[in-house]
Enzyme design. Structure first.
Site, short mmCIF file in Angstrom:
data_model
loop_
_atom_site.label_atom_id
_atom_site.label_comp_id
_atom_site.label_asym_id
_atom_site.label_seq_id
_atom_site.Cartn_x
_atom_site.Cartn_y
_atom_site.Cartn_z
N ASP A 1 -49.86 16.74 10.40
CA ASP A 1 -48.75 15.99 10.96
C ASP A 1 -48.47 14.79 10.06
OD1 ASP A 1 -46.82 15.13 12.83
OD2 ASP A 1 -48.27 13.81 13.76
N LYS B 1 -44.66 24.60 15.00
CA LYS B 1 -45.86 24.25 14.24
C LYS B 1 -46.95 25.30 14.44
CE LYS B 1 -45.29 19.19 14.27
NZ LYS B 1 -45.94 17.91 14.62
N ASP C 1 -52.44 13.96 15.55
CA ASP C 1 -52.92 12.90 16.45
C ASP C 1 -52.13 12.80 17.74
OD1 ASP C 1 -51.17 9.89 15.63
OD2 ASP C 1 -50.59 11.95 15.17
N ASN D 1 -47.92 16.57 20.68
CA ASN D 1 -47.09 17.62 20.08
C ASN D 1 -47.83 18.42 19.01
OD1 ASN D 1 -47.12 15.27 18.42
ND2 ASN D 1 -45.36 16.05 17.31
#
Length: 918
Positions: free
Chosen positions: A276, A653, A673, A676
């Site tokens: 991310d 993702k 983190d 999502n």
């Protein structure tokens, strides 16, 4: 099974706790409490400050008179900044909440979909005269489940529940993870089992299928069953528990937690790392660095000059206004030659006005009841916005001297360096979207009645909007190379007639249900022509500590890093450059937005002609490519040194991770983190969560939890390497332990006319796999083939691990040959050298077997640990004590000799057994 049962029980308790949350429901008879599991579509719910939204809702009323609230969406889209949400104007204007039940109104909402960045709906009402009117509903009126109300309290109507909620549709179901090493061991175990059956059949074939041959076959299978490593699973699980403990005790990566003890060795074979952006690579803290006005630029060391220019401008205006009418300073300014001072003033004013930032005051009493800005001066204020870039810009204007002190839906107030107040009416706001890549606002100066349209956005779209210039593209490129996020700011003065015409067209587009977004965008674009270019701003997103060297180490270790983010394409590209995920000399291919198969085909052909370049692609374009050209696209993208996927939903993702695993067959690792990132983390072979500003949801759902991104280098290159190498050695030795004793059994049976007789008593067989060899073999979990410092200094050593050569069919068959050789030598050597003492063959061969196993472990160890030496010594002492304490099992054991008298012609072979006692 017990561990998995505990995990399921804990998951059940968490689900029950989430479904037992109590919310307040507004009914015609008053307010009553309701469990979150009992919420239905159409319910009117109150959501208090810092309370999580239980279902997708449309915001009807807020405690704030302006009808606005802020929400936190960090567990939905990964962005830590507060988002502004607006109540439906008609319902917000009602005097009391109960008046909602007296309305003759209806609400239309689009069908449930995954897109968390858009919403289309209408609010229709009929007045007492029977006239019907409609208000458009957009994302600004929606509250998605899993978001948190950050300011005030809200009253909304539920539109989606259960599986139709955006957060649920973007969450994938978790699955139990099995390591690749475990799968390889399962395959080898199947080979060993097949070998047992084949060897038994071979022995029977030589012996002959006569008499009760099926009994002999079963006896052979039982005798050779030690070749199957039954204790291997126990040893591996104990080893993995030890690896997990070592990871958590490493002082170089404090705060690391291993939540899954089943796959630590997967960290040693990672080929693709998917990360991310926000909160993982960056701190999500923006700092204003540079402003360029065309002929002059100001950086951090010259910002005091900007402050001086702004202060001088307002000082002149203040002195002029004391001796003339309020409109005179504007007239004077328009006639003055555009010097650097006036250009700086116009740019700073545009930055202070063109945004969606709201000041929030912690001390409510400081605000008072009046709207004047001077009541707010001195109160502690924080800025909240949907983008950290905007907060950085407004904070910079405050430091310069032009501060935002009050903001609501219809007005904005600024204070100047001289202390005077500037009031503006907010007529229209055009929020940023991934399609438009720009944000605009139309304001009216309350002092001069001048209507100004301000616009800011990415250079790729602003180039065609502003007047011709020869410096925009060059300076934007220079700032981007410095790793700065650039915004181009422009303005346009509108006449009263121009504004009225635009307002009518814009309203008609807003209330339309079909093609609303396209019609609204067309209306706004009618204003975006021939605008005056004011400046370019450069903002830096602070990276996490040691991100650049960490990415460099991972790249040298042949680990391909992909960035999957829900952020804008321009932002993601800037971070990819500043973090050196994409090197400065590396070319970048940006996949343009596509929607059809033809577009995808053309873009793929263009991308195919680019060699060794990083790819930047949006989630929507990625979905189109995968729909029509999945195999071709994955073949091309896997060759890229780096990939950046922006505007990705949580489900996208996870889909990308699964596609990589399917098409390449290589182990993947996902790190994030936010909430999502949970789907992506759970879909990868190894999921790593970072404890950060976005909460602990990713950390709790991950297999491994760390406190900062830079720890991943040591986690993979040191602990991943050790876990894989140790597990491979441990597995091979456990299999070797069974193979060598089976080889001795085969030789023994072959010597005595293929009789199915056991060589060693059961007690010795049990002791051989436990107290005699267990500790030395298990001590291999302490072995270190490469020191941590060397592994980090030379990350190229990691490449070998990704090929899986430490435990493969080649190494397996080498150990099989070693076991056969050693077992044969021990057995034949005992029979030939100690022929006169044949009755002691058990003690002789078993002692040789134990010493061989201990020596093999000692010769295999690369780095000695004191516990390894202790294990070797302890096992040897235990065996010697067994020889003394339990002589019956060694010296005076029963030995069965097999004789064969072969009668000639058609007579049967007679076997007999003679029992001798030593």
């Amino acid at each position: 099974m017990i561990r998995e049962a505990l995990d399921d029980f804990r998951r059940y308790r968490r689900d029950k706790e989430a479904n037992s949350q109590i919310y307040k429901k507004l009914t015609a008879v008053g307010i009553k409490n309701i469990l979150s599991s009992d919420i239905r579509v159409g319910d009117l719910l109150f959501v208090e400050k810092n309370q999580r939204v239980p279902a997708d809702m449309v915001l009807l009323r807020t405690a704030d008179r302006s009808g606005s609230i802020f929400i936190r969406t960090d567990q939905l889209d990964g962005e830590t900044d507060w988002k502004l949400r607006l109540a439906v104007p008609y319902t917000q204007a009602l005097a009391a909440d109960k008046e909602l039940f007296a309305l003759n109104a209806s609400l239309f909402a689009e069908k449930p979909q995954k897109d968390i960045h858009s919403f289309i709906g209408t609010f229709s009402k009929t007045n007492e005269e029977g006239l019907q009117s409609e208000d458009p509903l957009s994302l600004q009126n929606a509250l998605w489940a899993s978001t948190v109300v950050a300011s005030s309290s809200a009253l909304g109507i539920v539109i989606y529940t259960g599986r139709e909620m955006r957060s649920v549709m973007n969450t994938s179901q978790p699955k139990s993870k099995v390591g690749q090493l475990d799968l390889e061991i399962n395959t080898l175990t199947k080979v060993l089992f097949t070998s047992v059956v084949a060897l038994s059949i071979l022995m029977m074939s030589i012996k002959g299928f006569t008499g009760p041959w099926y009994r002999y076959l079963v006896r052979f299978i039982l005798l050779f069953s030690y070749i199957i490593p039954i204790s291997l699973r126990v040893n591996l699980d104990m080893g993995k528990a030890a690896y997990s403990w070592m990871i958590q005790q490493d002082d170089e990566i404090p705060g690391t937690v291993v939540r899954s003890t089943t796959i630590p060795e997967e960290l040693g074979r990672i080929v693709y790392l998917l990360t991310d952006k926000t909160g993982t690579l960056t701190q999500n803290e923006m700092v204003f660095k540079k402003i360029h006005l065309g002929t002059v630029s100001f950086a951090s060391d010259t910002m005091d000059e900007v402050m001086t220019h702004v202060r001088d401008t307002y000082a002149v205006q203040t002195s002029s206004s004391s001796s003339s009418t309020p409109t005179q300073p504007a007239a004077i300014t328009s006639r003055v030659k555009r010097t650097v001072v006036t250009r700086v003033h116009e740019a700073v004013k545009a930055i202070a006005l063109c945004h969606n930032v709201t000041p929030v005051y912690e001390d409510v009493n400081a605000v008072g009841s009046g709207p004047e800005a001077d009541q707010l001066v001195g109160a502690k204020c924080t800025y909240q916005a949907s983008s950290p870039d905007e907060v950085a810009l407004v904070t910079w204007t405050e430091n310069i001297g032009l501060a935002l002190v009050k903001r609501d839906q219809s007005s904005m107030q600024l204070t100047t360096p001289t202390g005077s107040c500037l009031s503006f009416s907010v007529l229209h706001i055009f929020p940023f979207t991934s399609e438009s890549k720009r944000m605009g606002i139309i304001v009216k100066d309350e002092t001069t009645d001048e209507i100004i349209f301000y616009l800011k956005g990415a250079d790729v779209v602003m180039t065609s909007v502003v007047q011709y210039n020869d410096w925009l593209e060059e300076e934007c490129g220079n700032m981007a190379r410095e790793g700065l996020r650039t915004l181009v700011i422009a303005k346009k003065v509108l006449s009263e007639d121009q504004y009225k015409l635009f307002s009518n067209v814009h309203h008609q587009a807003q209330v339309s249900v079909e093609n609303r977004a396209a019609r609204v965008q067309a209306a706004v674009e009618s204003l975006e022509r021939d605008m005056q270019l004011l400046c370019i701003t450069g903002v830096e997103d602070k990276l996490q500590a040691d991100v650049r060297p960490t990415l460099e180490v991972l790249r040298n270790a042949a680990i391909k890093v992909w960035m999957l983010t829900g952020d804008k394409m321009e932002t993601a590209t800037c971070i990819a450059k500043s973090s050196q995920l994409v090197s400065r000399s590396q070319a970048i291919h940006t996949f343009r937005p596509i929607s059809t198969r033809t577009d995808a085909h053309l873009e793929l052909n263009m991308f195919r002609r680019r060699n060794d370049c990083a790819l930047v692609i949006s989630g929507e374009s990625l979905e189109v490519c995968l729909k029509y050209y999945e195999h071709e696209f994955m073949e091309l993208v896997c060759q890229c040194p780096a990939v950046v996927c922006c505007r990705c939903t949580p489900t996208q993702k996870a889909d990308i991770v699964r596609l990589l695993r399917t098409h390449t067959g290589k182990p993947t690792c996902a790190i994030g983190d936010g909430g999502n990132d949970v789907s992506m983390i759970q879909a990868a072979n190894a999921g790593i969560g970072i404890v950060g500003k976005e909460g602990k949801q990713a950390s709790l759902a991950a297999d491994f939890s760390i406190t900062q991104f830079s720890f991943i280098a040591r986690l993979l290159l040191v602990h991943g390497r050790n876990s894989y190498k140790r597990s491979a050695s441990l597995s091979q030795f456990v299999m070797h332990r069974g193979l060598i004793i089976t080889a001795m059994q085969v030789v023994f049976c072959s010597v005595f006319y293929f009789a199915s007789i056991q060589l060693f008593p059961s007690f010795l067989m049990v002791g051989y796999a436990t107290v005699y060899t267990m500790f030395p073999v298990f001590s291999l979990v302490l072995d270190v083939d490469v020191k941590p410092e060397i592994a980090l200094t030379y990350p190229e050593l990691y490449k070998e691990l990704t090929k899986g050569r430490s435990l493969s069919f080649k190494t397996f068959f080498i150990w099989v040959l070693i076991s056969i050789y050693q077992g044969s030598i021990i057995m034949y050597g005992a029979l030939l050298l100690f022929d006169a003492e044949f009755i002691h063959v058990v003690a002789i061969t078993f002692s040789a077997l134990i010493l061989t196993e201990l020596l093999m472990v000692a010769l295999t160890i690369r780095t000695w640990h004191w516990l390894m030496a202790l294990a070797e010594l302890f096992s040897l002492i235990i065996y010697l004590l067994s020889l003394l304490v339990l002589p019956d099992y060694f010296g005076e054991c029963e030995v069965w000799l097999v004789g064969a008298f072969i009668k000639t012609e058609n007579k049967e072979i007679q076997l007999f057994k003679t029992k001798l006692n030593s």
